[in-house]
Design a protein around this motif. Structure first.
Motif, short mmCIF file in Angstrom:
data_model
loop_
_atom_site.label_atom_id
_atom_site.label_comp_id
_atom_site.label_asym_id
_atom_site.label_seq_id
_atom_site.Cartn_x
_atom_site.Cartn_y
_atom_site.Cartn_z
N MET A 1 0.73 -0.88 -0.17
CA MET A 1 0.30 0.01 0.16
C MET A 1 0.49 1.23 -0.02
SD MET A 1 -2.50 1.43 2.85
CE MET A 1 -3.27 -0.03 3.53
N ARG A 2 0.31 2.38 -1.04
CA ARG A 2 1.23 3.26 -0.44
C ARG A 2 0.01 4.51 -0.66
NH1 ARG A 2 5.52 3.90 -3.79
NH2 ARG A 2 6.17 6.78 -4.30
N LEU A 3 -0.63 4.54 -0.17
CA LEU A 3 -1.61 5.96 0.34
C LEU A 3 -2.78 5.40 1.31
CD1 LEU A 3 -2.29 9.24 1.07
CD2 LEU A 3 -3.60 8.17 -1.64
N LEU A 4 -2.47 6.03 2.33
CA LEU A 4 -3.56 5.49 3.71
C LEU A 4 -4.79 6.91 4.28
CD1 LEU A 4 -4.91 3.33 5.27
CD2 LEU A 4 -3.09 3.37 6.91
N LEU A 5 -5.70 6.56 3.88
CA LEU A 5 -6.69 7.74 4.21
C LEU A 5 -7.19 7.32 5.73
CD1 LEU A 5 -7.75 8.34 1.42
CD2 LEU A 5 -5.95 9.85 2.21
N LEU A 6 -7.30 7.70 6.93
CA LEU A 6 -7.70 7.96 8.60
C LEU A 6 -8.66 9.02 8.52
CD1 LEU A 6 -3.84 6.57 9.92
CD2 LEU A 6 -6.23 5.50 10.24
N SER A 7 -9.49 7.83 9.03
CA SER A 7 -10.56 9.16 9.08
C SER A 7 -11.81 8.88 9.72
CB SER A 7 -11.43 9.39 8.09
OG SER A 7 -13.03 10.73 8.51
N GLY A 8 -12.36 9.46 10.96
CA GLY A 8 -12.99 8.58 12.16
C GLY A 8 -14.04 9.89 13.20
N THR A 9 -15.04 8.86 13.88
CA THR A 9 -15.44 10.12 14.55
C THR A 9 -15.17 11.04 15.31
OG1 THR A 9 -16.11 8.46 16.07
CG2 THR A 9 -17.79 8.08 14.01
N GLY A 10 -15.65 11.37 16.13
CA GLY A 10 -14.83 12.73 16.49
C GLY A 10 -14.08 12.08 17.71
N GLY A 11 -13.30 12.35 18.57
CA GLY A 11 -12.06 11.46 20.02
C GLY A 11 -12.45 10.55 19.96
N ALA A 12 -12.36 9.81 18.56
CA ALA A 12 -12.09 8.49 18.98
C ALA A 12 -10.72 7.63 18.45
CB ALA A 12 -13.03 7.96 16.71
N GLY A 13 -9.93 8.43 18.09
CA GLY A 13 -8.44 8.28 18.19
C GLY A 13 -7.66 8.04 16.95
N THR A 14 -8.07 9.25 16.12
CA THR A 14 -7.96 8.61 15.05
C THR A 14 -6.05 9.67 14.67
OG1 THR A 14 -10.46 9.07 13.47
CG2 THR A 14 -8.24 9.61 11.81
N SER A 15 -6.29 10.51 15.44
CA SER A 15 -4.92 11.16 15.34
C SER A 15 -3.59 10.04 15.87
CB SER A 15 -4.93 12.22 15.73
OG SER A 15 -5.48 12.97 14.50
N THR A 16 -4.07 9.17 16.66
CA THR A 16 -3.15 8.43 17.56
C THR A 16 -3.64 7.50 16.42
OG1 THR A 16 -4.19 9.22 19.57
CG2 THR A 16 -2.58 6.98 19.31
N ILE A 17 -4.07 7.04 16.23
CA ILE A 17 -4.07 5.85 15.44
C ILE A 17 -2.81 5.79 14.03
CG2 ILE A 17 -4.98 4.02 13.65
CD1 ILE A 17 -7.20 3.79 16.18
N ALA A 18 -2.96 7.09 13.52
CA ALA A 18 -2.55 7.49 12.34
C ALA A 18 -1.01 7.51 12.38
CB ALA A 18 -3.03 9.13 11.68
N ARG A 19 -0.64 8.05 13.61
CA ARG A 19 0.31 8.36 14.12
C ARG A 19 0.87 6.77 14.41
NH1 ARG A 19 -0.10 11.32 18.80
NH2 ARG A 19 0.72 9.82 20.27
N ALA A 20 0.31 6.32 15.07
CA ALA A 20 1.26 5.08 15.17
C ALA A 20 1.13 4.11 13.82
CB ALA A 20 -0.53 4.02 16.24
N THR A 21 0.51 3.75 13.11
CA THR A 21 0.26 3.53 11.94
C THR A 21 1.72 4.21 11.20
OG1 THR A 21 -1.69 3.32 11.65
CG2 THR A 21 -0.24 2.63 9.89
N ALA A 22 2.22 5.28 11.72
CA ALA A 22 3.07 5.59 10.40
C ALA A 22 4.47 5.54 11.32
CB ALA A 22 3.35 7.26 10.64
N VAL B 1 0.04 7.90 4.77
CA VAL B 1 -0.29 8.12 5.45
C VAL B 1 -1.63 9.59 6.10
CG1 VAL B 1 -1.00 7.79 8.46
CG2 VAL B 1 1.16 6.43 7.29
N VAL B 2 -2.76 9.77 5.81
CA VAL B 2 -3.23 11.02 6.10
C VAL B 2 -4.20 11.08 7.56
CG1 VAL B 2 -4.52 12.77 4.64
CG2 VAL B 2 -2.57 10.91 3.47
N ASP B 3 -3.90 11.67 7.78
CA ASP B 3 -5.06 12.57 9.38
C ASP B 3 -6.05 13.17 8.90
OD1 ASP B 3 -6.34 12.36 11.65
OD2 ASP B 3 -4.88 13.18 12.14
N VAL B 4 -7.25 12.77 8.39
CA VAL B 4 -7.95 13.30 7.99
C VAL B 4 -8.91 14.07 9.22
CG1 VAL B 4 -10.13 12.79 5.59
CG2 VAL B 4 -8.13 12.39 5.61
N GLY B 5 -9.16 13.22 9.48
CA GLY B 5 -9.76 14.26 10.90
C GLY B 5 -11.42 13.26 10.72
N PRO B 6 -12.55 14.05 10.79
CA PRO B 6 -13.80 13.45 11.32
C PRO B 6 -13.91 13.06 9.82
CG PRO B 6 -13.44 15.99 12.72
CD PRO B 6 -12.60 15.74 11.22
#
Lengths: 111, 348
Positions: free
Chosen positions: B1-22, B103-108
Protein backbone atom coordinates in the motif's frame (compact mmCIF):
# COMPACT_ATOMS: atom_id res chain seq x y z
CA UNK A 1 -1.93 63.24 -75.77
CA UNK A 2 -2.08 60.37 -73.31
CA UNK A 3 -4.89 60.31 -70.78
CA UNK A 4 -3.70 60.70 -67.19
CA UNK A 5 -4.52 57.44 -65.34
CA UNK A 6 -3.84 58.71 -61.82
CA UNK A 7 -7.08 59.37 -59.91
CA UNK A 8 -7.81 63.03 -59.60
CA UNK A 9 -7.89 62.82 -55.77
CA UNK A 10 -4.22 61.82 -55.62
CA UNK A 11 -3.39 65.36 -56.52
CA UNK A 12 -2.70 67.86 -53.79
CA UNK A 13 -2.48 70.87 -56.09
CA UNK A 14 -4.85 73.79 -56.34
CA UNK A 15 -6.85 72.14 -59.10
CA UNK A 16 -8.09 69.37 -56.87
CA UNK A 17 -11.65 68.61 -57.68
CA UNK A 18 -10.96 68.44 -61.42
CA UNK A 19 -8.89 66.06 -63.46
CA UNK A 20 -5.44 67.55 -63.45
CA UNK A 21 -3.42 68.04 -66.59
CA UNK A 22 0.02 66.72 -66.02
CA UNK A 23 3.12 65.45 -67.67
CA UNK A 24 2.16 63.57 -70.78
CA UNK A 25 5.16 61.32 -70.41
CA UNK A 26 3.75 59.83 -67.21
CA UNK A 27 2.48 56.36 -67.95
CA UNK A 28 0.25 54.26 -65.75
CA UNK A 29 2.92 51.64 -65.27
CA UNK A 30 5.52 54.06 -64.06
CA UNK A 31 3.44 55.78 -61.44
CA UNK A 32 5.55 56.25 -58.35
CA UNK A 33 3.45 56.83 -55.23
CA UNK A 34 4.77 59.62 -53.18
CA UNK A 35 6.64 61.29 -55.94
CA UNK A 36 5.80 64.78 -57.03
CA UNK A 37 5.36 63.55 -60.56
CA UNK A 38 2.55 61.21 -59.66
CA UNK A 39 0.63 63.95 -57.92
CA UNK A 40 0.53 61.88 -54.70
CA UNK A 41 2.64 63.20 -51.84
CA UNK A 42 2.94 62.41 -48.16
CA UNK A 43 1.82 65.91 -47.37
CA UNK A 44 -1.34 65.49 -49.37
CA UNK A 45 -2.13 62.21 -47.59
CA UNK A 46 -1.68 63.80 -44.19
CA UNK A 47 -3.81 66.71 -45.22
CA UNK A 48 -6.52 64.31 -46.38
CA UNK A 49 -6.38 62.39 -43.11
CA UNK A 50 -6.60 65.64 -41.19
CA UNK A 51 -9.65 66.64 -43.20
CA UNK A 52 -11.24 63.25 -42.52
CA UNK A 53 -10.55 63.58 -38.80
CA UNK A 54 -11.97 67.10 -38.73
CA UNK A 55 -15.07 65.88 -40.50
CA UNK A 56 -15.52 63.01 -38.04
CA UNK A 57 -14.97 65.31 -35.09
CA UNK A 58 -17.50 67.77 -36.34
CA UNK A 59 -20.20 65.35 -37.37
CA UNK A 60 -19.76 62.40 -34.97
CA UNK A 61 -17.58 63.07 -31.94
CA UNK A 62 -18.93 66.49 -31.06
CA UNK A 63 -22.61 65.45 -30.98
CA UNK A 64 -21.74 62.18 -29.15
CA UNK A 65 -20.00 64.08 -26.35
CA UNK A 66 -23.39 64.99 -24.87
CA UNK A 67 -24.95 61.50 -25.28
CA UNK A 68 -25.65 59.54 -22.08
CA UNK A 69 -27.37 56.19 -22.60
CA UNK A 70 -26.26 54.72 -25.96
CA UNK A 71 -29.68 53.10 -26.43
CA UNK A 72 -31.35 56.51 -26.60
CA UNK A 73 -29.27 57.58 -29.60
CA UNK A 74 -29.63 54.93 -32.29
CA UNK A 75 -28.64 57.38 -35.04
CA UNK A 76 -25.25 58.10 -33.46
CA UNK A 77 -22.54 55.88 -34.89
CA UNK A 78 -20.58 55.63 -31.63
CA UNK A 79 -23.68 54.96 -29.54
CA UNK A 80 -24.73 52.28 -32.00
CA UNK A 81 -21.32 50.60 -31.74
CA UNK A 82 -21.28 50.87 -27.95
CA UNK A 83 -24.74 49.32 -27.69
CA UNK A 84 -23.67 46.51 -30.01
CA UNK A 85 -20.59 45.71 -27.93
CA UNK A 86 -22.59 45.80 -24.68
CA UNK A 87 -25.15 43.45 -26.17
CA UNK A 88 -22.48 40.92 -27.08
CA UNK A 89 -20.84 41.14 -23.66
CA UNK A 90 -24.09 40.59 -21.78
CA UNK A 91 -24.90 37.40 -23.66
CA UNK A 92 -23.92 34.08 -22.05
CA UNK A 93 -20.50 32.79 -23.07
CA UNK A 94 -22.08 29.66 -24.45
CA UNK A 95 -25.83 29.90 -24.91
CA UNK A 96 -27.40 26.51 -24.59
CA UNK A 97 -30.84 25.07 -24.76
CA UNK A 98 -32.49 24.26 -21.42
CA UNK A 99 -31.09 21.05 -19.96
CA UNK A 100 -33.32 18.11 -19.23
CA UNK A 101 -33.16 15.60 -16.42
CA UNK A 102 -34.45 12.10 -17.10
CA UNK A 103 -35.08 9.84 -14.14
CA UNK A 104 -35.00 6.10 -14.68
CA UNK A 105 -36.65 3.28 -12.72
CA UNK A 106 -34.33 1.50 -10.28
CA UNK A 107 -34.99 -2.05 -9.17
CA UNK A 108 -33.42 -3.63 -6.08
CA UNK A 109 -32.33 -7.26 -6.31
CA UNK A 110 -30.69 -9.62 -3.84
CA UNK A 111 -31.14 -7.59 -0.66
CA UNK B 1 0.00 0.00 0.00
CA UNK B 2 1.15 3.49 -0.75
CA UNK B 3 -1.55 5.82 0.55
CA UNK B 4 -3.66 5.36 3.68
CA UNK B 5 -6.39 7.84 4.63
CA UNK B 6 -7.56 7.68 8.24
CA UNK B 7 -10.79 9.28 9.35
CA UNK B 8 -13.09 8.74 12.29
CA UNK B 9 -15.87 9.89 14.51
CA UNK B 10 -15.01 12.82 16.74
CA UNK B 11 -12.61 11.97 19.56
CA UNK B 12 -12.25 8.34 18.49
CA UNK B 13 -8.46 8.52 18.37
CA UNK B 14 -7.89 8.94 14.62
CA UNK B 15 -4.75 11.04 15.07
CA UNK B 16 -3.29 8.58 17.59
CA UNK B 17 -3.87 5.67 15.23
CA UNK B 18 -2.45 7.59 12.28
CA UNK B 19 0.68 8.37 14.28
CA UNK B 20 0.98 4.78 15.54
CA UNK B 21 0.65 3.47 12.00
CA UNK B 22 3.30 5.84 10.70
CA UNK B 23 5.68 5.03 13.58
CA UNK B 24 5.44 1.31 13.00
CA UNK B 25 6.01 1.76 9.29
CA UNK B 26 9.16 3.77 10.06
CA UNK B 27 10.29 1.04 12.50
CA UNK B 28 9.79 -1.46 9.68
CA UNK B 29 12.18 0.53 7.51
CA UNK B 30 9.71 2.35 5.28
CA UNK B 31 10.14 5.98 4.24
CA UNK B 32 6.95 7.50 5.60
CA UNK B 33 5.17 10.81 5.20
CA UNK B 34 2.49 11.64 7.77
CA UNK B 35 0.10 14.37 6.68
CA UNK B 36 -2.17 16.00 9.23
CA UNK B 37 -5.02 17.73 7.43
CA UNK B 38 -6.28 19.12 10.72
CA UNK B 39 -3.16 21.15 11.21
CA UNK B 40 -4.38 24.71 10.85
CA UNK B 41 -0.92 26.17 10.41
CA UNK B 42 -0.05 23.84 7.55
CA UNK B 43 -3.40 24.50 5.91
CA UNK B 44 -2.88 28.26 6.02
CA UNK B 45 0.60 27.89 4.56
CA UNK B 46 -0.80 25.76 1.76
CA UNK B 47 -3.50 28.34 1.09
CA UNK B 48 -0.94 31.10 0.91
CA UNK B 49 1.10 29.09 -1.58
CA UNK B 50 -1.57 27.79 -3.89
CA UNK B 51 -4.58 29.92 -3.10
CA UNK B 52 -3.14 32.72 -5.17
CA UNK B 53 -3.27 30.65 -8.32
CA UNK B 54 -6.69 29.16 -7.68
CA UNK B 55 -8.11 32.44 -6.45
CA UNK B 56 -6.77 34.35 -9.44
CA UNK B 57 -8.35 31.81 -11.76
CA UNK B 58 -11.73 32.10 -10.05
CA UNK B 59 -11.46 35.88 -10.01
CA UNK B 60 -10.78 35.93 -13.75
CA UNK B 61 -13.76 33.70 -14.41
CA UNK B 62 -16.06 35.92 -12.38
CA UNK B 63 -14.89 39.00 -14.24
CA UNK B 64 -16.08 37.42 -17.48
CA UNK B 65 -19.64 38.03 -16.38
CA UNK B 66 -19.09 41.74 -15.74
CA UNK B 67 -18.81 41.25 -12.01
CA UNK B 68 -16.47 43.17 -9.78
CA UNK B 69 -12.99 41.68 -9.49
CA UNK B 70 -12.66 39.40 -6.47
CA UNK B 71 -9.31 39.21 -4.74
CA UNK B 72 -7.66 35.78 -4.55
CA UNK B 73 -7.39 36.19 -0.79
CA UNK B 74 -11.17 36.52 -0.56
CA UNK B 75 -11.70 33.28 -2.44
CA UNK B 76 -9.11 31.28 -0.50
CA UNK B 77 -11.66 30.65 2.23
CA UNK B 78 -14.28 29.37 -0.21
CA UNK B 79 -15.66 25.84 0.04
CA UNK B 80 -13.49 23.29 -1.71
CA UNK B 81 -10.29 25.35 -1.81
CA UNK B 82 -8.75 23.75 1.29
CA UNK B 83 -9.85 20.30 0.16
CA UNK B 84 -8.34 20.80 -3.28
CA UNK B 85 -5.06 21.99 -1.81
CA UNK B 86 -4.99 19.06 0.60
CA UNK B 87 -5.65 16.60 -2.21
CA UNK B 88 -2.96 18.16 -4.35
CA UNK B 89 -0.48 17.80 -1.45
CA UNK B 90 -1.49 14.16 -0.92
CA UNK B 91 -1.16 13.33 -4.62
CA UNK B 92 2.26 14.99 -4.75
CA UNK B 93 3.52 12.95 -1.76
CA UNK B 94 2.01 9.73 -3.12
CA UNK B 95 3.83 10.21 -6.43
CA UNK B 96 7.17 10.94 -4.74
CA UNK B 97 9.47 8.01 -5.39
CA UNK B 98 11.46 8.88 -2.25
CA UNK B 99 8.42 8.07 -0.08
CA UNK B 100 7.20 4.49 0.42
CA UNK B 101 4.11 5.11 2.47
CA UNK B 102 1.86 8.13 2.99
CA UNK B 103 -0.40 8.23 6.05
CA UNK B 104 -3.03 10.97 6.04
CA UNK B 105 -4.88 11.98 9.18
CA UNK B 106 -8.02 13.33 7.51
CA UNK B 107 -9.84 14.03 10.76
CA UNK B 108 -13.61 13.77 11.24
CA UNK B 109 -15.75 11.76 8.83
CA UNK B 110 -17.31 14.95 7.46
CA UNK B 111 -13.89 16.09 6.27
CA UNK B 112 -13.39 12.78 4.49
CA UNK B 113 -16.70 13.18 2.67
CA UNK B 114 -15.85 16.71 1.53
CA UNK B 115 -12.39 15.60 0.46
CA UNK B 116 -13.75 12.85 -1.78
CA UNK B 117 -16.56 14.99 -3.21
CA UNK B 118 -14.38 17.99 -4.02
CA UNK B 119 -12.79 16.38 -7.07
CA UNK B 120 -16.11 15.74 -8.79
CA UNK B 121 -17.42 19.18 -7.91
CA UNK B 122 -14.39 20.98 -9.33
CA UNK B 123 -14.40 18.78 -12.43
CA UNK B 124 -18.03 19.60 -13.16
CA UNK B 125 -17.39 23.33 -12.72
CA UNK B 126 -14.23 23.25 -14.85
CA UNK B 127 -15.97 21.29 -17.60
CA UNK B 128 -18.90 23.71 -17.62
CA UNK B 129 -16.55 26.68 -17.97
CA UNK B 130 -14.35 25.13 -20.65
CA UNK B 131 -16.58 25.86 -23.61
CA UNK B 132 -15.25 26.41 -27.15
CA UNK B 133 -16.24 30.08 -26.82
CA UNK B 134 -14.15 30.38 -23.68
CA UNK B 135 -11.18 28.74 -25.37
CA UNK B 136 -11.35 31.27 -28.20
CA UNK B 137 -12.18 34.37 -26.19
CA UNK B 138 -10.12 33.84 -23.05
CA UNK B 139 -6.99 31.80 -23.58
CA UNK B 140 -5.61 33.25 -20.34
CA UNK B 141 -8.45 31.57 -18.41
CA UNK B 142 -8.72 28.43 -20.51
CA UNK B 143 -5.10 27.44 -19.94
CA UNK B 144 -5.28 27.46 -16.11
CA UNK B 145 -8.57 25.59 -16.35
CA UNK B 146 -6.82 22.89 -18.38
CA UNK B 147 -4.10 22.74 -15.75
CA UNK B 148 -6.74 22.43 -13.04
CA UNK B 149 -8.37 19.50 -14.83
CA UNK B 150 -5.01 17.79 -15.27
CA UNK B 151 -4.30 18.19 -11.56
CA UNK B 152 -7.75 16.82 -10.71
CA UNK B 153 -7.10 13.83 -12.96
CA UNK B 154 -3.80 13.16 -11.16
CA UNK B 155 -5.56 13.30 -7.79
CA UNK B 156 -8.30 10.97 -9.00
CA UNK B 157 -5.80 8.42 -10.28
CA UNK B 158 -3.97 8.58 -6.96
CA UNK B 159 -7.11 8.02 -4.89
CA UNK B 160 -8.53 5.30 -7.12
CA UNK B 161 -5.30 3.37 -7.25
CA UNK B 162 -5.31 -0.16 -5.84
CA UNK B 163 -2.55 1.04 -3.50
CA UNK B 164 -4.90 3.44 -1.72
CA UNK B 165 -7.26 2.64 1.13
CA UNK B 166 -9.36 4.38 3.75
CA UNK B 167 -9.44 3.24 7.36
CA UNK B 168 -12.25 4.35 9.62
CA UNK B 169 -11.97 4.81 13.37
CA UNK B 170 -14.91 4.78 15.76
CA UNK B 171 -15.83 4.44 19.41
CA UNK B 172 -18.04 1.64 20.66
CA UNK B 173 -21.20 3.69 21.00
CA UNK B 174 -24.64 3.56 19.46
CA UNK B 175 -24.03 6.43 17.01
CA UNK B 176 -21.05 4.82 15.37
CA UNK B 177 -22.86 2.24 13.25
CA UNK B 178 -24.89 4.83 11.34
CA UNK B 179 -21.91 7.14 10.88
CA UNK B 180 -19.70 4.30 9.67
CA UNK B 181 -22.35 3.16 7.21
CA UNK B 182 -22.60 6.65 5.79
CA UNK B 183 -18.81 7.06 5.52
CA UNK B 184 -18.41 3.63 3.91
CA UNK B 185 -21.15 4.46 1.40
CA UNK B 186 -19.49 7.75 0.45
CA UNK B 187 -16.09 6.05 0.06
CA UNK B 188 -17.63 3.29 -2.01
CA UNK B 189 -19.63 5.63 -4.25
CA UNK B 190 -16.52 7.73 -4.82
CA UNK B 191 -14.44 4.70 -5.73
CA UNK B 192 -12.09 4.25 -2.77
CA UNK B 193 -11.90 1.04 -0.71
CA UNK B 194 -12.41 1.05 3.05
CA UNK B 195 -10.19 -1.85 4.04
CA UNK B 196 -10.42 -1.73 7.84
CA UNK B 197 -12.50 -0.30 10.67
CA UNK B 198 -10.87 0.30 14.03
CA UNK B 199 -13.22 0.09 16.98
CA UNK B 200 -11.16 2.02 19.47
CA UNK B 201 -11.23 2.27 23.26
CA UNK B 202 -13.05 -0.98 23.97
CA UNK B 203 -12.65 -1.94 27.67
CA UNK B 204 -10.95 -5.27 28.26
CA UNK B 205 -12.56 -7.77 30.60
CA UNK B 206 -9.40 -8.18 32.66
CA UNK B 207 -9.14 -4.43 33.39
CA UNK B 208 -10.81 -2.76 36.29
CA UNK B 209 -13.67 -0.82 34.68
CA UNK B 210 -17.20 -0.41 35.99
CA UNK B 211 -18.77 -3.70 34.96
CA UNK B 212 -22.09 -2.55 33.47
CA UNK B 213 -20.49 0.29 31.55
CA UNK B 214 -17.67 -1.90 30.24
CA UNK B 215 -20.14 -4.62 29.31
CA UNK B 216 -22.27 -2.12 27.40
CA UNK B 217 -19.22 -0.84 25.48
CA UNK B 218 -18.14 -4.34 24.56
CA UNK B 219 -21.66 -5.18 23.37
CA UNK B 220 -21.73 -2.09 21.18
CA UNK B 221 -18.31 -3.00 19.79
CA UNK B 222 -19.63 -6.44 18.83
CA UNK B 223 -22.65 -4.79 17.16
CA UNK B 224 -20.31 -2.64 15.06
CA UNK B 225 -18.27 -5.69 14.06
CA UNK B 226 -21.41 -7.59 13.06
CA UNK B 227 -22.86 -4.66 11.09
CA UNK B 228 -19.61 -4.23 9.16
CA UNK B 229 -19.61 -7.69 7.64
CA UNK B 230 -18.20 -6.47 4.33
CA UNK B 231 -15.25 -4.66 5.91
CA UNK B 232 -12.65 -6.21 8.26
CA UNK B 233 -12.69 -4.76 11.78
CA UNK B 234 -10.12 -4.57 14.53
CA UNK B 235 -10.83 -3.87 18.17
CA UNK B 236 -8.33 -1.72 20.06
CA UNK B 237 -8.38 -1.67 23.87
CA UNK B 238 -9.12 1.31 26.06
CA UNK B 239 -6.09 2.71 27.86
CA UNK B 240 -6.13 2.22 31.60
CA UNK B 241 -4.65 5.55 32.62
CA UNK B 242 -4.82 9.01 31.14
CA UNK B 243 -1.75 9.62 29.02
CA UNK B 244 -0.84 5.94 28.93
CA UNK B 245 -1.53 5.06 25.31
CA UNK B 246 -2.15 1.39 24.73
CA UNK B 247 -1.80 1.84 21.00
CA UNK B 248 1.67 3.12 20.28
CA UNK B 249 2.41 1.24 17.11
CA UNK B 250 0.20 -0.49 14.58
CA UNK B 251 1.62 -2.86 12.01
CA UNK B 252 -1.05 -2.45 9.38
CA UNK B 253 0.88 -1.41 6.33
CA UNK B 254 -0.37 -4.28 4.23
CA UNK B 255 -3.76 -3.59 2.74
CA UNK B 256 -6.55 -5.72 4.14
CA UNK B 257 -8.80 -7.43 1.69
CA UNK B 258 -12.38 -6.37 2.24
CA UNK B 259 -15.17 -8.72 1.20
CA UNK B 260 -15.94 -6.25 -1.51
CA UNK B 261 -13.42 -4.08 -3.35
CA UNK B 262 -13.34 -1.62 -6.22
CA UNK B 263 -10.24 -3.39 -7.40
CA UNK B 264 -11.50 -6.97 -7.34
CA UNK B 265 -11.45 -8.54 -10.79
CA UNK B 266 -15.12 -9.49 -10.66
CA UNK B 267 -16.33 -6.13 -9.41
CA UNK B 268 -14.37 -3.66 -11.52
CA UNK B 269 -16.29 -1.02 -13.43
CA UNK B 270 -17.02 -2.00 -17.01
CA UNK B 271 -19.34 -1.49 -19.95
CA UNK B 272 -20.66 -4.62 -21.63
CA UNK B 273 -22.87 -5.12 -24.64
CA UNK B 274 -26.27 -6.75 -24.21
CA UNK B 275 -29.02 -7.97 -26.52
CA UNK B 276 -30.68 -4.55 -26.47
CA UNK B 277 -27.70 -2.25 -26.11
CA UNK B 278 -25.22 -1.79 -23.28
CA UNK B 279 -24.95 -2.27 -19.54
CA UNK B 280 -22.79 0.00 -17.38
CA UNK B 281 -21.68 -1.86 -14.25
CA UNK B 282 -20.58 0.38 -11.40
CA UNK B 283 -19.17 -1.28 -8.28
CA UNK B 284 -20.62 0.33 -5.17
CA UNK B 285 -21.56 -1.19 -1.85
CA UNK B 286 -25.28 -0.40 -1.64
CA UNK B 287 -26.99 -0.46 1.76
CA UNK B 288 -30.10 -2.55 2.14
CA UNK B 289 -32.21 0.46 3.03
CA UNK B 290 -32.40 4.06 1.93
CA UNK B 291 -33.63 5.79 -1.20
CA UNK B 292 -31.95 5.06 -4.50
CA UNK B 293 -32.41 7.38 -7.48
CA UNK B 294 -30.64 7.71 -10.79
CA UNK B 295 -31.09 10.27 -13.54
CA UNK B 296 -29.40 11.40 -16.72
CA UNK B 297 -28.59 14.95 -17.77
CA UNK B 298 -26.56 15.58 -20.90
CA UNK B 299 -23.54 13.28 -20.79
CA UNK B 300 -23.70 12.71 -17.05
CA UNK B 301 -25.46 10.28 -14.76
CA UNK B 302 -26.45 11.46 -11.29
CA UNK B 303 -26.54 8.65 -8.76
CA UNK B 304 -28.15 9.24 -5.38
CA UNK B 305 -27.95 6.54 -2.72
CA UNK B 306 -29.38 7.12 0.72
CA UNK B 307 -28.78 10.86 0.49
CA UNK B 308 -25.26 10.60 -0.96
CA UNK B 309 -24.97 11.90 -4.52
CA UNK B 310 -22.34 11.45 -7.16
CA UNK B 311 -22.22 12.86 -10.68
CA UNK B 312 -20.54 10.54 -13.17
CA UNK B 313 -19.43 11.30 -16.71
CA UNK B 314 -20.86 8.70 -19.06
CA UNK B 315 -18.25 6.57 -20.81
CA UNK B 316 -17.98 7.88 -24.37
CA UNK B 317 -19.54 4.75 -25.90
CA UNK B 318 -22.73 5.37 -23.92
CA UNK B 319 -23.26 9.02 -24.73
CA UNK B 320 -25.44 8.30 -27.75
CA UNK B 321 -27.62 5.96 -25.76
CA UNK B 322 -30.73 6.35 -23.62
CA UNK B 323 -30.66 5.14 -20.02
CA UNK B 324 -33.68 2.85 -19.66
CA UNK B 325 -33.47 1.28 -16.19
CA UNK B 326 -31.09 0.30 -13.43
CA UNK B 327 -30.72 -2.74 -11.22
CA UNK B 328 -29.19 -2.34 -7.77
CA UNK B 329 -27.62 -5.28 -5.97
CA UNK B 330 -25.65 -5.20 -2.69
CA UNK B 331 -22.40 -5.06 -4.68
CA UNK B 332 -23.17 -2.61 -7.41
CA UNK B 333 -25.33 -0.84 -9.93
CA UNK B 334 -26.14 -2.04 -13.39
CA UNK B 335 -27.44 0.75 -15.59
CA UNK B 336 -29.01 -0.48 -18.83
CA UNK B 337 -28.89 1.64 -21.97
CA UNK B 338 -30.24 1.42 -25.50
CA UNK B 339 -29.03 3.24 -28.59
CA UNK B 340 -30.81 6.57 -29.04
CA UNK B 341 -32.98 6.19 -32.19
CA UNK B 342 -32.63 9.92 -32.87
CA UNK B 343 -28.87 9.48 -33.20
CA UNK B 344 -28.37 5.96 -34.49
CA UNK B 345 -29.76 5.06 -37.89
CA UNK B 346 -31.86 1.91 -37.86
CA UNK B 347 -30.60 -1.03 -39.91
CA UNK B 348 -34.16 -1.75 -40.96
Amino acid sequence: MAERSTPWWFSGDSTAGEPASGDSSTTPGSTNPGSADSGMSLGSLIAGAQQLFDWASELVLAPHAVHGDPREHPDCLICKGTALVQGVRSEPVSPRSPREITWIPVERQGF
Amino acid sequence: MRLLLLSGTGGAGTSTIARATALQAVADGARVQLIDLGNVREASVARAAAGQWLGALAADILVLRDSERVLPEELAVGPGVDEFLALAAIAECASDQEIDFVVVDVGPLGHLARLLMTIDTLEVIAAALMTPAMAIARDDVDTPLSELRTELQNIRECLHSGDTAIRLVCLPDDRSIRELESAALIASLYGVDVDLIYVNQVPREKDDWPKSWASSRRRQARAIVESSAAIPTRILPLREQQGDAVVTRLRVVKKNRPVWSHHAESDSERVESTATGFAWNIPVHIPSRGELRICRTDDRAIIEIDGVTRVRELPSVLRRCIMTRAVATPNGLRIELEPDPDVWRSNG
